[in-house]
Design an enzyme around this catalytic site. Structure first.
Site, PDB file in Angstrom:
ATOM      1  N   ASP A  66       0.824  -1.207   0.000  1.00 24.29           N
ATOM      2  CA  ASP A  66       0.000   0.000   0.000  1.00 24.29           C
ATOM      3  C   ASP A  66       0.863   1.264   0.000  1.00 24.29           C
ATOM      4  O   ASP A  66       0.519   2.248  -0.659  1.00 24.29           O
ATOM      5  CB  ASP A  66      -0.910   0.001   1.229  1.00 24.29           C
ATOM      6  CG  ASP A  66      -2.131  -0.900   1.041  1.00 24.29           C
ATOM      7  OD1 ASP A  66      -2.262  -1.498  -0.048  1.00 24.29           O
ATOM      8  OD2 ASP A  66      -2.939  -0.999   1.972  1.00 24.29           O
ATOM      9  N   GLY A  67       1.968   1.247   0.744  1.00 24.84           N
ATOM     10  CA  GLY A  67       2.828   2.432   0.800  1.00 24.84           C
ATOM     11  C   GLY A  67       3.403   2.786  -0.558  1.00 24.84           C
ATOM     12  O   GLY A  67       3.457   3.961  -0.940  1.00 24.84           O
ATOM     13  N   ARG A  71       2.591   6.273  -2.646  1.00 32.65           N
ATOM     14  CA  ARG A  71       3.631   7.187  -3.136  1.00 32.65           C
ATOM     15  C   ARG A  71       3.541   7.359  -4.650  1.00 32.65           C
ATOM     16  O   ARG A  71       3.708   8.462  -5.175  1.00 32.65           O
ATOM     17  CB  ARG A  71       5.015   6.661  -2.756  1.00 32.65           C
ATOM     18  CG  ARG A  71       5.345   6.780  -1.285  1.00 32.65           C
ATOM     19  CD  ARG A  71       6.837   6.611  -1.025  1.00 32.65           C
ATOM     20  NE  ARG A  71       7.334   5.332  -1.476  1.00 32.65           N
ATOM     21  CZ  ARG A  71       7.312   4.218  -0.745  1.00 32.65           C
ATOM     22  NH1 ARG A  71       6.792   4.244   0.480  1.00 32.65           N
ATOM     23  NH2 ARG A  71       7.801   3.087  -1.212  1.00 32.65           N
ATOM     24  N   ASN A 137      -4.088   9.080   1.567  1.00 33.00           N
ATOM     25  CA  ASN A 137      -4.632   8.531   2.806  1.00 33.00           C
ATOM     26  C   ASN A 137      -5.006   9.614   3.815  1.00 33.00           C
ATOM     27  O   ASN A 137      -6.157   9.733   4.209  1.00 33.00           O
ATOM     28  CB  ASN A 137      -3.627   7.578   3.458  1.00 33.00           C
ATOM     29  CG  ASN A 137      -3.894   6.129   3.130  1.00 33.00           C
ATOM     30  OD1 ASN A 137      -4.773   5.817   2.344  1.00 33.00           O
ATOM     31  ND2 ASN A 137      -3.131   5.243   3.731  1.00 33.00           N
ATOM     32  N   ASP A 138      -4.000  10.368   4.253  1.00 33.15           N
ATOM     33  CA  ASP A 138      -4.264  11.296   5.349  1.00 33.15           C
ATOM     34  C   ASP A 138      -3.179  12.351   5.502  1.00 33.15           C
ATOM     35  O   ASP A 138      -2.058  12.205   5.033  1.00 33.15           O
ATOM     36  CB  ASP A 138      -4.430  10.539   6.670  1.00 33.15           C
ATOM     37  CG  ASP A 138      -3.284   9.576   6.967  1.00 33.15           C
ATOM     38  OD1 ASP A 138      -2.129   9.924   6.699  1.00 33.15           O
ATOM     39  OD2 ASP A 138      -3.550   8.461   7.461  1.00 33.15           O
ATOM     40  N   ASP A 167      -3.026  14.204  21.408  1.00 34.12           N
ATOM     41  CA  ASP A 167      -1.652  13.969  20.955  1.00 34.12           C
ATOM     42  C   ASP A 167      -1.464  14.382  19.506  1.00 34.12           C
ATOM     43  O   ASP A 167      -0.337  14.479  19.018  1.00 34.12           O
ATOM     44  CB  ASP A 167      -1.296  12.488  21.104  1.00 34.12           C
ATOM     45  CG  ASP A 167      -1.228  12.046  22.558  1.00 34.12           C
ATOM     46  OD1 ASP A 167      -1.173  12.931  23.439  1.00 34.12           O
ATOM     47  OD2 ASP A 167      -1.236  10.828  22.809  1.00 34.12           O
ATOM     48  N   TYR A 180      -4.387   4.910   9.752  1.00 37.91           N
ATOM     49  CA  TYR A 180      -4.186   5.527  11.068  1.00 37.91           C
ATOM     50  C   TYR A 180      -5.514   5.986  11.654  1.00 37.91           C
ATOM     51  O   TYR A 180      -5.760   5.903  12.859  1.00 37.91           O
ATOM     52  CB  TYR A 180      -3.221   6.714  10.908  1.00 37.91           C
ATOM     53  CG  TYR A 180      -2.571   7.193  12.191  1.00 37.91           C
ATOM     54  CD1 TYR A 180      -2.885   6.644  13.430  1.00 37.91           C
ATOM     55  CD2 TYR A 180      -1.627   8.219  12.154  1.00 37.91           C
ATOM     56  CE1 TYR A 180      -2.288   7.087  14.586  1.00 37.91           C
ATOM     57  CE2 TYR A 180      -1.015   8.675  13.309  1.00 37.91           C
ATOM     58  CZ  TYR A 180      -1.354   8.107  14.525  1.00 37.91           C
ATOM     59  OH  TYR A 180      -0.762   8.559  15.670  1.00 37.91           O
ATOM     60  N   SER A 183      -7.082   3.169  13.484  1.00 33.92           N
ATOM     61  CA  SER A 183      -6.340   2.873  14.712  1.00 33.92           C
ATOM     62  C   SER A 183      -6.645   3.877  15.817  1.00 33.92           C
ATOM     63  O   SER A 183      -6.592   3.549  17.002  1.00 33.92           O
ATOM     64  CB  SER A 183      -4.833   2.865  14.427  1.00 33.92           C
ATOM     65  OG  SER A 183      -4.506   1.880  13.478  1.00 33.92           O
TER      66      SER A 183
END
Length: 283
Positions: A66-67, A71, A137-138, A167, A180, A183
C-alpha cells in the site's frame, strides 16, 4: 489496455524478479511494458521521474504494498493514468492483486475486463504559503519530540468548529479510513465516498469524537500555545512522510485536491467483502 509501466519497490521485488516476468508476459501478448524504480528504506531512496512514463501509458502496475501504491499515486496524479496494486507485503487494503493472481489480471486488463474507481485526494498547505502537498490517505499533525498534548483549534470554511486537546489530529480520506484513522478510533468508510474524516489522536477530552465533513469543505487547523516556551512545534505528515513543522500560532489548511486517483479493479468483491477478508472478522 496494451501499454503498461511497472513501478516497483525493489525491497519487495528483489532483483526485479517478478517485474521482469511481468514485462516478458506482456510483451509476448503483444503489449508494451517498462520498469520504473520506487523504493525507500531509511536514508536510501530511489524514485522514478515523471519523464520516464510515456504519455500514452494505459495503466501503471505498482509492485510492493500500500505504501508504494500511495507514493506512486501522489506522484503521478497530474498524469491521470489508472493504477493497480500488486501486494508483495503483508496486509494491503489498496493493492487488489497478489503475486499468484497477477498474470490472470493482466490478461483481463488487456482484454478490457476491468472496472474503474475514483479516489479523492487531499491537498495541504501552511497558511500564508503557496506550496501544496498531496495525500491519498491522510494528513496527520502530531507532537514533535517527546510525547505531549497539543492544543489544536479547528476551523471549517473559516468558521470555528472545536478545539482538540490531544496527541495529534488526523484528516483522512475514505481511502485512508482503514489506516491511522481506524487505529485512532475513527470510522471506516467506503473508499468511493466523497467526504473528509477528522479524528483526534488520544484526545484528552471525554467528548472528543471523530467528525465527518463534506468533501468540499476546507479545514484549517491552528496550533495553540500550551507551554509558553520557545521552539514549541508539531510535525505535519502527508501519507506518513514528514513534510514540515508547525509552530505555535501557525496553521495548516487542508482541502480536496483538484485531481482524483483512478484505481483499476478486476474483482467484483465489494468493499465490505474485502474488509472482512483483510481483517479476518465478521461484520
Amino acid at each position: 489496455m496494451q501499454k503498461f509501466v511497472l513501478v516497483t519497490n525493489t525491497y519487495k521485488d528483489k532483483n526485479l524478479h517478478l517485474s521482469r516476468e511481468i514485462v516478458t508476459y506482456i510483451q509476448k501478448r503483444g503489449g508494451e511494458a517498462k520498469i520504473c524504480i520506487s523504493s525507500i528504506r531509511g536514508e536510501e531512496e530511489k524514485n522514478f521521474s515523471l519523464s520516464e512514463i510515456p504519455e500514452d501509458t494505459d495503466c501503471i502496475l505498482v509492485l510492493g504494498g500500500d505504501g508504494t501504491l500511495i507514493r506512486a499515486a501522489t506522484k503521478v496524479e497530474s498524469l491521470q493514468i489508472p493504477l493497480i496494486g500488486i501486494n508483495l507485503g503483508t496486509l494491503g487494503y489498496l493493492c487488489e492483486l497478489e503475486e499468484q493472481s497477477v498474470f490472470d489480471a493482466i490478461d483481463r486488463l488487456m482484454a478490457g475486463e476491468y472496472m474503474m474507481e475514483e479516489r479523492i485526494m487531499l491537498r495541504g498547505w501552511k497558511n500564508g504559503e503557496t506550496k501544496q502537498r498531496l495525500a491519498l490517505n491522510d494528513v496527520v499533525i502530531h507532537w514533535a519530540g517527546d510525547l505531549s498534548m497539543l492544543q489544536l483549534h479547528v476551523y471549517v470554511n473559516e468558521k470555528f468548529l472545536t478545539t482538540y486537546h490531544a496527541d495529534g489530529i488526523i484528516v483522512a480520506t475514505p481511502t485512508g479510513s482503514t489506516g491511522y484513522n481506524m487505529s485512532a478510533g475513527g470510522p471506516i468508510v467506503d473508499p468511493r465516498a466523497k467526504m473528509l474524516l477528522l479524528t483526534p489522536i488520544n484526545a484528552h477530552d471525554l467528548n472528543s469524537q471523530s467528525i465527518v465533513l463534506n468533501s468540499q469543505d476546507t479545514v484549517e487547523i491552528k496550533m495553540g500555545s500550551r507551554r509558553f516556551q520557545e521552539g514549541e512545534q508539531a510535525v505535519v505528515g502527508f501519507d506518513g512522510d514528514t513534510a514540515l513543522h508547525l509552530l505555535a500560532g501557525e496553521s495548516m489548511k487542508i482541502s480536496l485536491a483538484s485531481h482524483v486517483v483512478k484505481i483499476c479493479k478486476i474483482s467484483n468483491e465489494s468493499f465490505l467483502e474485502i474488509l472482512q477478508k483483510k481483517m479476518q472478522c465478521v461484520l
